[in-house]
Design a protein around this motif. Structure first.
Motif, PDB file in Angstrom:
ATOM      1  N   PRO A  39      -6.432   0.916  -3.832  1.00 46.30           N
ATOM      2  CA  PRO A  39      -4.980   0.789  -3.653  1.00 46.30           C
ATOM      3  C   PRO A  39      -4.437  -0.449  -4.353  1.00 46.30           C
ATOM      4  O   PRO A  39      -5.192  -1.338  -4.772  1.00 46.30           O
ATOM      5  CB  PRO A  39      -4.832   0.666  -2.129  1.00 46.30           C
ATOM      6  CG  PRO A  39      -6.095   1.205  -1.556  1.00 46.30           C
ATOM      7  CD  PRO A  39      -7.155   0.875  -2.550  1.00 46.30           C
TER       8      PRO A  39
ATOM      9  N   ALA B 259      -3.140   4.694  -5.634  1.00 47.70           N
ATOM     10  CA  ALA B 259      -1.827   5.085  -5.118  1.00 47.70           C
ATOM     11  C   ALA B 259      -1.049   5.872  -6.155  1.00 47.70           C
ATOM     12  O   ALA B 259      -0.080   6.555  -5.826  1.00 47.70           O
ATOM     13  CB  ALA B 259      -1.032   3.846  -4.707  1.00 47.70           C
TER      14      ALA B 259
ATOM     15  N   ILE C  98      -0.752   3.391   7.998  1.00 51.59           N
ATOM     16  CA  ILE C  98      -0.580   4.084   6.722  1.00 51.59           C
ATOM     17  C   ILE C  98      -1.644   5.162   6.539  1.00 51.59           C
ATOM     18  O   ILE C  98      -1.359   6.263   6.058  1.00 51.59           O
ATOM     19  CB  ILE C  98      -0.640   3.074   5.548  1.00 51.59           C
ATOM     20  CG1 ILE C  98       0.602   2.176   5.563  1.00 51.59           C
ATOM     21  CG2 ILE C  98      -0.739   3.799   4.199  1.00 51.59           C
ATOM     22  CD1 ILE C  98       0.555   1.034   4.578  1.00 51.59           C
TER      23      ILE C  98
ATOM     24  N   LEU D  22      -0.222   8.653   5.887  1.00 51.61           N
ATOM     25  CA  LEU D  22      -0.400   9.100   4.506  1.00 51.61           C
ATOM     26  C   LEU D  22      -1.864   9.404   4.223  1.00 51.61           C
ATOM     27  O   LEU D  22      -2.339  10.496   4.505  1.00 51.61           O
ATOM     28  CB  LEU D  22       0.106   8.023   3.543  1.00 51.61           C
ATOM     29  CG  LEU D  22       1.614   7.938   3.306  1.00 51.61           C
ATOM     30  CD1 LEU D  22       1.926   6.763   2.385  1.00 51.61           C
ATOM     31  CD2 LEU D  22       2.144   9.225   2.696  1.00 51.61           C
TER      32      LEU D  22
ATOM     33  N   ARG E 186      -3.409   4.926  -0.255  1.00 51.74           N
ATOM     34  CA  ARG E 186      -2.137   4.209  -0.407  1.00 51.74           C
ATOM     35  C   ARG E 186      -1.978   3.196   0.719  1.00 51.74           C
ATOM     36  O   ARG E 186      -1.095   3.305   1.572  1.00 51.74           O
ATOM     37  CB  ARG E 186      -0.979   5.209  -0.437  1.00 51.74           C
ATOM     38  CG  ARG E 186      -0.886   5.928  -1.760  1.00 51.74           C
ATOM     39  CD  ARG E 186       0.234   6.932  -1.789  1.00 51.74           C
ATOM     40  NE  ARG E 186      -0.109   8.146  -1.071  1.00 51.74           N
ATOM     41  CZ  ARG E 186       0.653   9.235  -1.038  1.00 51.74           C
ATOM     42  NH1 ARG E 186       1.818   9.244  -1.665  1.00 51.74           N
ATOM     43  NH2 ARG E 186       0.263  10.310  -0.378  1.00 51.74           N
ATOM     44  N   GLN E 187      -2.877   2.230   0.734  1.00 54.23           N
ATOM     45  CA  GLN E 187      -2.787   1.140   1.685  1.00 54.23           C
ATOM     46  C   GLN E 187      -2.199  -0.092   0.985  1.00 54.23           C
ATOM     47  O   GLN E 187      -1.857  -0.062  -0.191  1.00 54.23           O
ATOM     48  CB  GLN E 187      -4.171   0.838   2.264  1.00 54.23           C
ATOM     49  CG  GLN E 187      -4.790   2.007   3.027  1.00 54.23           C
ATOM     50  CD  GLN E 187      -6.115   1.631   3.650  1.00 54.23           C
ATOM     51  OE1 GLN E 187      -6.193   0.766   4.524  1.00 54.23           O
ATOM     52  NE2 GLN E 187      -7.182   2.288   3.212  1.00 54.23           N
TER      53      GLN E 187
ATOM     54  N   LEU F  67       6.308   0.012   0.490  1.00 58.36           N
ATOM     55  CA  LEU F  67       6.396   1.055   1.517  1.00 58.36           C
ATOM     56  C   LEU F  67       7.473   2.084   1.151  1.00 58.36           C
ATOM     57  O   LEU F  67       7.316   3.283   1.437  1.00 58.36           O
ATOM     58  CB  LEU F  67       6.695   0.427   2.882  1.00 58.36           C
ATOM     59  CG  LEU F  67       5.580  -0.451   3.477  1.00 58.36           C
ATOM     60  CD1 LEU F  67       6.045  -1.095   4.773  1.00 58.36           C
ATOM     61  CD2 LEU F  67       4.318   0.366   3.713  1.00 58.36           C
TER      62      LEU F  67
ATOM     63  N   GLU G 141       8.189   3.029  -1.813  1.00 58.51           N
ATOM     64  CA  GLU G 141       7.570   3.890  -2.828  1.00 58.51           C
ATOM     65  C   GLU G 141       6.579   4.852  -2.183  1.00 58.51           C
ATOM     66  O   GLU G 141       6.541   6.038  -2.520  1.00 58.51           O
ATOM     67  CB  GLU G 141       6.863   3.031  -3.872  1.00 58.51           C
ATOM     68  CG  GLU G 141       6.177   3.841  -4.962  1.00 58.51           C
ATOM     69  CD  GLU G 141       5.449   2.959  -5.951  1.00 58.51           C
ATOM     70  OE1 GLU G 141       5.772   1.756  -6.013  1.00 58.51           O
ATOM     71  OE2 GLU G 141       4.552   3.461  -6.642  1.00 58.51           O
ATOM     72  N   TYR G 142       5.775   4.348  -1.247  1.00 54.61           N
ATOM     73  CA  TYR G 142       4.780   5.189  -0.583  1.00 54.61           C
ATOM     74  C   TYR G 142       5.435   6.346   0.167  1.00 54.61           C
ATOM     75  O   TYR G 142       4.960   7.483   0.132  1.00 54.61           O
ATOM     76  CB  TYR G 142       3.955   4.363   0.398  1.00 54.61           C
ATOM     77  CG  TYR G 142       2.866   3.515  -0.230  1.00 54.61           C
ATOM     78  CD1 TYR G 142       2.609   3.543  -1.602  1.00 54.61           C
ATOM     79  CD2 TYR G 142       2.078   2.669   0.558  1.00 54.61           C
ATOM     80  CE1 TYR G 142       1.621   2.753  -2.160  1.00 54.61           C
ATOM     81  CE2 TYR G 142       1.081   1.891   0.001  1.00 54.61           C
ATOM     82  CZ  TYR G 142       0.861   1.934  -1.352  1.00 54.61           C
ATOM     83  OH  TYR G 142      -0.133   1.160  -1.903  1.00 54.61           O
TER      84      TYR G 142
END
Length: 734
Positions: free
Chosen positions: A396, A571, A618, A622, A626-627, A659, A661-662
């Motif tokens: 990530p 990510a 996360i 998710l 993606r951390q 966040l 973006e995630y």
């Protein structure tokens, strides 16, 4: 792990008991075993149909699954009165030997062609310590059965002499100078087949000096299955466990393990770093080599945490020769530690008897050109056997991939071993003394090597092409006044550094490809993707390959002193279609968030707990790719203020945008990650805004981020609320 070979004496005792008696002994015992729950196909052709080869192959077929294994093997132990200990039938790892597929034909004959005398003659010779099987008997047996089936059963009958020739254990032999399996089988099927088979056995045993065939088979099988992947990290250990002068080698060998006394400290870093697939050099004091093994399991580094009272490595032996080491004047070594080309590695590598093992390791790790006897005479850049030629660091954002790529590049050039590098990075990341100074030194060294051309760094993107990477035609301003432009051949970054590396073969060169998964790998590398394989490199002396480049028509190959380090952000969703050819040719090294690298007290805020809590949520909302990486917090020193040293600024300028973006601006989920700590205002819809509110979801909430000047950004309680148990309170306005 000592039990993994306990099946050997059990099978040997069974084979010798049967060989010592006449044919009726096996017939009566086998029929008795069948009455206890055996397998009817064994009796398909009556009493004469029970031959020793079919019986042993039948036994092997029952080892695949626990229930039939327990039933049949316990029954055989009882019926044949076997005194040797039967391994625990509930543990699959104790029964790793050739086992037929469930649909395999178990018998060694068909009734109309059955010659019992032939199989009995073969069997009685095979059980001997030094079998002398007749070539005609071997050839005639192959008329009814294939090479894999015959050699598998010979191995079961006498695992201290024979080895199977099949596709399950034949994965690695091409690296030992043997031809492909199909070619071997064809040669064995010819008139001189048994001599060819013995030649194969001799070459395999030569590659594993001092090891029993069943040990060789175990290693080859685990390598083929992927349970063991040999690395290029070396460690050394002394058989003098307690520093009391006693030699524990016999215990090491018998139980397939090495260890140090839990009461002796000082080796924790090495024990923590040693992983399955790493190589162990075993010595007695400083003058005698005892063995080389491959780590299968490290008891110290268990899944539930470090077991400091169990410094035990379970190993697979690949060399058990005792040799006087070639150098006696080297400096004293600790009881257990990593070793570099300048240390115990070099001593073993130069000692007669251990070279086949280094050839094997080099072949399996792809370092085909690095097995040279003059390691100590090479320049410091020629650090071998410790770094893969092609590697990709992935993880990530914010997990230190680029920094580690820089570190590894400098280590490769400066001749640092993989273990030295791990220890150096650990010290720097854990904030030990002189950390900033060490970081600056590495960066300064990196910049100097880049300026000198030994390291190049490039970032892939969607518009990056083959012409940018290898070579292409580019327009330039014409020198001739009568022309506006002219076209010239342009060398890309990869060809530039490859040419330099080839011209300067005594130095290592490194190309770092940042964000390697953002480019179109197939188009950028094109035909050169094959050439990066270690065996295809110029200088490999095995299968070195060149191609003709399309623009210049030059012959081009990749030298074996050019290392490629890529970084990849997991990510980035473009990782999914990553070229399969690239995956196969690179070692992938995962780099995940590690909270121990950040402070546990920033103005009463525990950033370690803070990072872990957000990442835990996360992963649930998710995925693990993606951390939030630890490097976002490594420079934080206070809550208030601006810049990367401020926790408030880090959250506002880095964490919150990440966040967003995630979660694609799903503020409700972002609020959950923050444990509803108050950074996000939740507002109800004012129904008075609309004349007709029938189409409006009045229960919908509007989320807004706090203004930059809100005091909560600099309040320790706001950050503590993120990792405190239970849910915080998001402020809500009606």
């Amino acid at each position: 792990m000592k039990e993994i070979y306990d099946w050997v004496p059990w099978f040997q005792e069974l084979a010798r008991k049967i060989a010592e008696e006449d044919e009726t002994y096996l017939i009566q015992k086998a029929k008795n075993q069948v009455e206890r729950g055996g397998d009817p196909p064994l009796l398909k052709y009556g009493d004469e149909g029970i031959d020793p080869f079919s019986f042993f192959y039948f036994l092997a077929s029952k080892a695949r699954d626990k229930q039939p294994r327990k039933r049949v093997y316990n029954s055989v132990s009882s019926v044949f009165e076997i005194e040797s200990r039967l391994p625990d039938t509930d543990i699959d790892d104790y029964y790793i030997f050739p086992t037929p597929q469930s649909n395999a034909h178990l018998l060694f004959h068909e009734r109309e062609n059955f010659t019992p005398d032939l199989l009995w003659r073969l069997f009685r010779e095979a059980v001997k310590d030094k079998p002398n099987i007749g070539s005609d008997d071997f050839k005639n047996a192959l008329k009814y059965i294939g090479v894999p089936k015959l050699t598998q059963t010979l191995f079961l009958i006498n695992p201290k002499y024979f080895l199977p020739v099949d596709d399950r254990t034949y994965y690695s032999v091409e690296t030992l100078g043997l031809p492909p399996l199909s070619e071997i089988v064809n040669k064995i099927n010819k008139d001189d087949g048994y001599e060819e088979y013995k030649s194969v056995l001799k070459k395999l045993k030569k590659a594993f000096p001092g090891c029993e065939p069943y040990e060789i088979n175990m290693f080859l099988y685990l390598q083929k299955s992927g349970e063991i992947k040999v690395s290029d990290n070396f460690f050394q250990i002394s058989t003098n466990v307690d520093n009391d002068g006693k030699d524990h080698w016999n215990d090491f060998e018998k139980n397939n393990k090495v260890y140090t006394n839990p009461g002796h400290g000082g080796y924790d870093a090495a024990w923590r770093d040693c992983k399955p697939g790493d190589i162990i050099l075993v010595r007695t004091r400083m003058k005698k080599g005892r063995a080389i093994g491959i780590v299968k399991k490290n008891n110290y580094d268990e899944s539930e945490g470090l077991n400091v009272n169990s410094r035990i490595l379970h190993v697979l032996w690949i060399n058990k020769l005792e040799r006087e080491l070639s150098q006696h004047s080297m400096r004293q070594q600790s009881g257990f530690s990593g070793t570099s080309p300048k240390g115990m590695y070099s001593v073993f590598q130069k000692t007669d008897g251990y070279k086949p093992s280094f050839d094997l390791i080099n072949s399996l790790t792809g370092n085909l050109t690095k097995n040279k006897s003059d390691l100590d005479d090479q320049q410091s850049g020629a650090d071998t056997m410790t770094h893969p030629l092609n590697q990709i660091l992935y993880g990530p954002p914010g997990t230190g991939k680029t920094w580690n790529a820089v570190n590894r590049a400098v280590a490769i050039i400066d001749g640092k071993s993989g273990n030295d590098l791990k220890e150096e990075i650990r010290k720097i990341n854990e904030g030990e003394s002189l950390a900033d100074f060490e970081r600056d030194k590495i960066k300064e060294r990196f910049d100097k090597l880049t300026e000198e051309g030994q390291i190049e760094m490039v970032t892939f993107h969607q518009n990056f092409t083959y012409e940018d990477f290898i070579e292409g035609i580019r327009p330039v301003l014409a020198s001739d006044e009568r022309k506006d432009i002219e076209y010239k051949l342009h060398k890309g970054v990869f060809r530039e550094i490859a040419d330099q590396a080839r011209e300067d073969s005594k130095q290592n060169y490194v190309l770092i490809i940042d964000e390697i998964n953002r480019g179109n790998i197939a188009k950028i590398f094109s035909e050169l993707i094959t050439l990066i394989e270690p065996s295809k490199r110029i200088g490999s002396k095995k299968d070195e390959t060149t191609v003709t480049l399309p623009y210049s028509q030059d012959s081009f190959g990749i030298p074996d002193n050019l290392y490629i380090i890529g970084t990849m952000n997991t990510a980035d969703r473009s990782i999914a279609p990553l070229d399969t050819a690239l995956r196969r040719r690179f070692d992938f090294i995962e780099m995940m968030p590690d909270s121990k690298h950040v402070s546990d007290n920033i103005d009463d805020v525990d950033c370690q707990k803070l990072l872990n809590a957000m990442n835990d949520r996360i992963r649930l909302l998710l995925d693990r790719e993606r951390q939030i990486g630890h490097t976002y917090f490594m420079n934080v020193k206070r809550i208030k203020g601006n810049g990367e040293e401020s926790l408030a600024a880090t959250f506002k300028n880095k964490i919150i945008p990440l966040l967003q973006e995630y979660f694609y601006d799903n503020w409700e989920k972002i609020d959950l990650v923050l444990n509803c700590n108050g950074f996000i205002d939740k507002t109800s819809i004012d129904s008075n805004l609309f004349k007709n509110s029938d189409l409006i979801d009045e229960e919908r909430k509007i989320y807004e981020l706090l203004p930059d000047d809100d005091g909560k950004w600099e309040d320790p309680n706001s950050y503590q609320a993120i990792y405190e148990k239970g849910q915080g309170e998001t402020s809500e306005a009606g």
